[in-house]
Design an enzyme around this catalytic site. Sequence first.
Site, mmCIF file in Angstrom:
data_model
loop_
_atom_site.group_PDB
_atom_site.id
_atom_site.type_symbol
_atom_site.label_atom_id
_atom_site.label_comp_id
_atom_site.label_asym_id
_atom_site.label_seq_id
_atom_site.Cartn_x
_atom_site.Cartn_y
_atom_site.Cartn_z
ATOM 1 N N GLY A 2 62.980 80.075 62.477
ATOM 2 C CA GLY A 2 64.068 79.638 61.598
ATOM 3 C C GLY A 2 64.569 80.663 60.592
ATOM 4 O O GLY A 2 65.727 80.593 60.176
ATOM 5 N N GLU A 24 61.424 82.021 53.969
ATOM 6 C CA GLU A 24 61.425 80.800 54.786
ATOM 7 C C GLU A 24 62.830 80.224 54.868
ATOM 8 O O GLU A 24 63.666 80.451 53.990
ATOM 9 C CB GLU A 24 60.424 79.801 54.161
ATOM 10 C CG GLU A 24 60.281 78.471 54.852
ATOM 11 C CD GLU A 24 59.819 78.547 56.311
ATOM 12 O OE1 GLU A 24 60.468 79.237 57.105
ATOM 13 O OE2 GLU A 24 58.833 77.875 56.641
ATOM 14 N N ASP A 25 63.096 79.496 55.942
ATOM 15 C CA ASP A 25 64.421 78.892 56.097
ATOM 16 C C ASP A 25 64.558 77.622 55.260
ATOM 17 O O ASP A 25 65.543 77.439 54.562
ATOM 18 C CB ASP A 25 64.738 78.618 57.575
ATOM 19 C CG ASP A 25 63.655 77.809 58.289
ATOM 20 O OD1 ASP A 25 62.550 77.632 57.727
ATOM 21 O OD2 ASP A 25 63.900 77.351 59.414
ATOM 22 N N ASP A 67 60.726 71.373 53.796
ATOM 23 C CA ASP A 67 61.077 69.979 54.078
ATOM 24 C C ASP A 67 59.927 69.100 53.569
ATOM 25 O O ASP A 67 59.853 68.805 52.381
ATOM 26 C CB ASP A 67 61.309 69.869 55.585
ATOM 27 C CG ASP A 67 61.837 68.525 56.030
ATOM 28 O OD1 ASP A 67 62.720 67.991 55.351
ATOM 29 O OD2 ASP A 67 61.380 68.017 57.065
ATOM 30 N N ARG A 92 71.400 77.814 66.038
ATOM 31 C CA ARG A 92 70.883 78.862 65.145
ATOM 32 C C ARG A 92 71.947 79.918 64.873
ATOM 33 O O ARG A 92 71.949 80.574 63.842
ATOM 34 C CB ARG A 92 69.673 79.569 65.791
ATOM 35 C CG ARG A 92 68.448 78.687 65.988
ATOM 36 C CD ARG A 92 67.254 79.563 66.394
ATOM 37 N NE ARG A 92 66.146 78.790 66.928
ATOM 38 C CZ ARG A 92 65.208 78.191 66.195
ATOM 39 N NH1 ARG A 92 65.255 78.256 64.882
ATOM 40 N NH2 ARG A 92 64.229 77.505 66.760
ATOM 41 N N PHE A 111 69.668 66.206 58.056
ATOM 42 C CA PHE A 111 69.274 67.269 58.976
ATOM 43 C C PHE A 111 70.375 68.321 59.059
ATOM 44 O O PHE A 111 71.532 67.995 59.281
ATOM 45 C CB PHE A 111 68.976 66.706 60.362
ATOM 46 C CG PHE A 111 68.184 67.664 61.210
ATOM 47 C CD1 PHE A 111 66.807 67.751 61.054
ATOM 48 C CD2 PHE A 111 68.818 68.494 62.117
ATOM 49 C CE1 PHE A 111 66.076 68.660 61.809
ATOM 50 C CE2 PHE A 111 68.092 69.407 62.871
ATOM 51 C CZ PHE A 111 66.716 69.488 62.720
ATOM 52 N N VAL A 112 70.004 69.575 58.858
ATOM 53 C CA VAL A 112 70.998 70.656 58.838
ATOM 54 C C VAL A 112 70.728 71.694 59.932
ATOM 55 O O VAL A 112 69.586 71.857 60.386
ATOM 56 C CB VAL A 112 71.054 71.351 57.452
ATOM 57 C CG1 VAL A 112 71.590 70.408 56.396
ATOM 58 C CG2 VAL A 112 69.690 71.905 57.050
HETATM 59 P P1 IMP Z 1 58.004 71.305 56.699
HETATM 60 O O1 IMP Z 1 58.281 69.875 57.007
HETATM 61 O O2 IMP Z 1 58.293 71.628 55.261
HETATM 62 O O3 IMP Z 1 56.618 71.687 57.133
HETATM 63 O O4 IMP Z 1 59.036 72.161 57.552
HETATM 64 C C1 IMP Z 1 58.748 72.520 58.871
HETATM 65 C C2 IMP Z 1 59.902 73.108 59.605
HETATM 66 O O5 IMP Z 1 60.751 72.050 60.036
HETATM 67 C C3 IMP Z 1 60.856 74.042 58.849
HETATM 68 O O6 IMP Z 1 60.374 75.344 58.694
HETATM 69 C C4 IMP Z 1 62.046 74.000 59.792
HETATM 70 O O7 IMP Z 1 61.859 74.892 60.871
HETATM 71 C C5 IMP Z 1 62.018 72.558 60.276
HETATM 72 N N1 IMP Z 1 63.042 71.746 59.573
HETATM 73 C C6 IMP Z 1 62.879 70.914 58.532
HETATM 74 N N2 IMP Z 1 64.049 70.343 58.157
HETATM 75 C C7 IMP Z 1 64.989 70.868 58.994
HETATM 76 C C8 IMP Z 1 66.418 70.677 59.113
HETATM 77 O O8 IMP Z 1 67.101 69.941 58.366
HETATM 78 N N3 IMP Z 1 67.026 71.389 60.110
HETATM 79 C C9 IMP Z 1 66.353 72.228 60.958
HETATM 80 N N4 IMP Z 1 65.019 72.428 60.869
HETATM 81 C C10 IMP Z 1 64.344 71.747 59.894
HETATM 82 MG MG MG Z 2 60.846 77.213 60.021
#
Ligand code: IMP
Ligand code: MG
Length: 183
Positions: free
Chosen positions: A51, A106-107, A110, A172, A159-160
């Site tokens: 990401g 980081e992207d 979440d 992407r 969701f983005v």
């Molecule tokens: P976490 O839930 O903070 O562990 O995030 C895990 C991963 O989920 C992120 O690094 C993203 O790759 C993916 N992710 C979370 N929210 C989004 C979104 O809105 N769009 C695309 N990928 C997402």
């Molecule tokens: Mg990621």
Amino acid sequence: MKMTDEKQFQSRISRVLITEQQIAEAVRAAGERIDREYKGKPLLLVSVLKGSYIFLADISRAVSIPCEVGFMAAKSYFDGTESSGNVQITLDLAQDISEYHVLIIEDIVDTGRTLSELVKMLKAREPLSLKVLTLLDKPDRRVVEFKPDDALFTIPDHFVIGYGLDCGEYYRNLPYIAEYSED
Ligand code: IMP
Ligand code: MG
């Protein structure tokens, strides 16, 4: 399923949330903050694939002090009931991070699960310092307590896609960040 229909591809881009220009301006400012904070220090920018590949490419060019880049990938396993889980490193850094000030690029943060685990694992390797810069922060979705040191945009729970972020590996390559919707 492979997506080849351009009409369907376009129809799921619901609306632009952050424009290319807004991203560029925020990235430029973040580069200046990094220059100030890490001047004279051995700096390693760590991208968590996939990401953050575009964000790392842009951030690294917005930084004008010497720095190195490194790449990692991680897989998360959560059963939906645990509040914190298991993260497995599937691609590890080539560098011994004890010699660096590490900035994770980081992207999106979440639920916070991936980064809170990754930060724990990397801290155990005793870097000179460890901080997290995220492009996007979705604090409403947090399941595990985690606060990035720097976030360029805070967004609502939607969701983005785009600028490295995917839905089923597509989108992407959009140069902006958009909300995703199936209809
Ligand atoms: P976490 O839930 O903070 O562990 O995030 C895990 C991963 O989920 C992120 O690094 C993203 O790759 C993916 N992710 C979370 N929210 C989004 C979104 O809105 N769009 C695309 N990928 C997402
Ligand atoms: Mg990621």
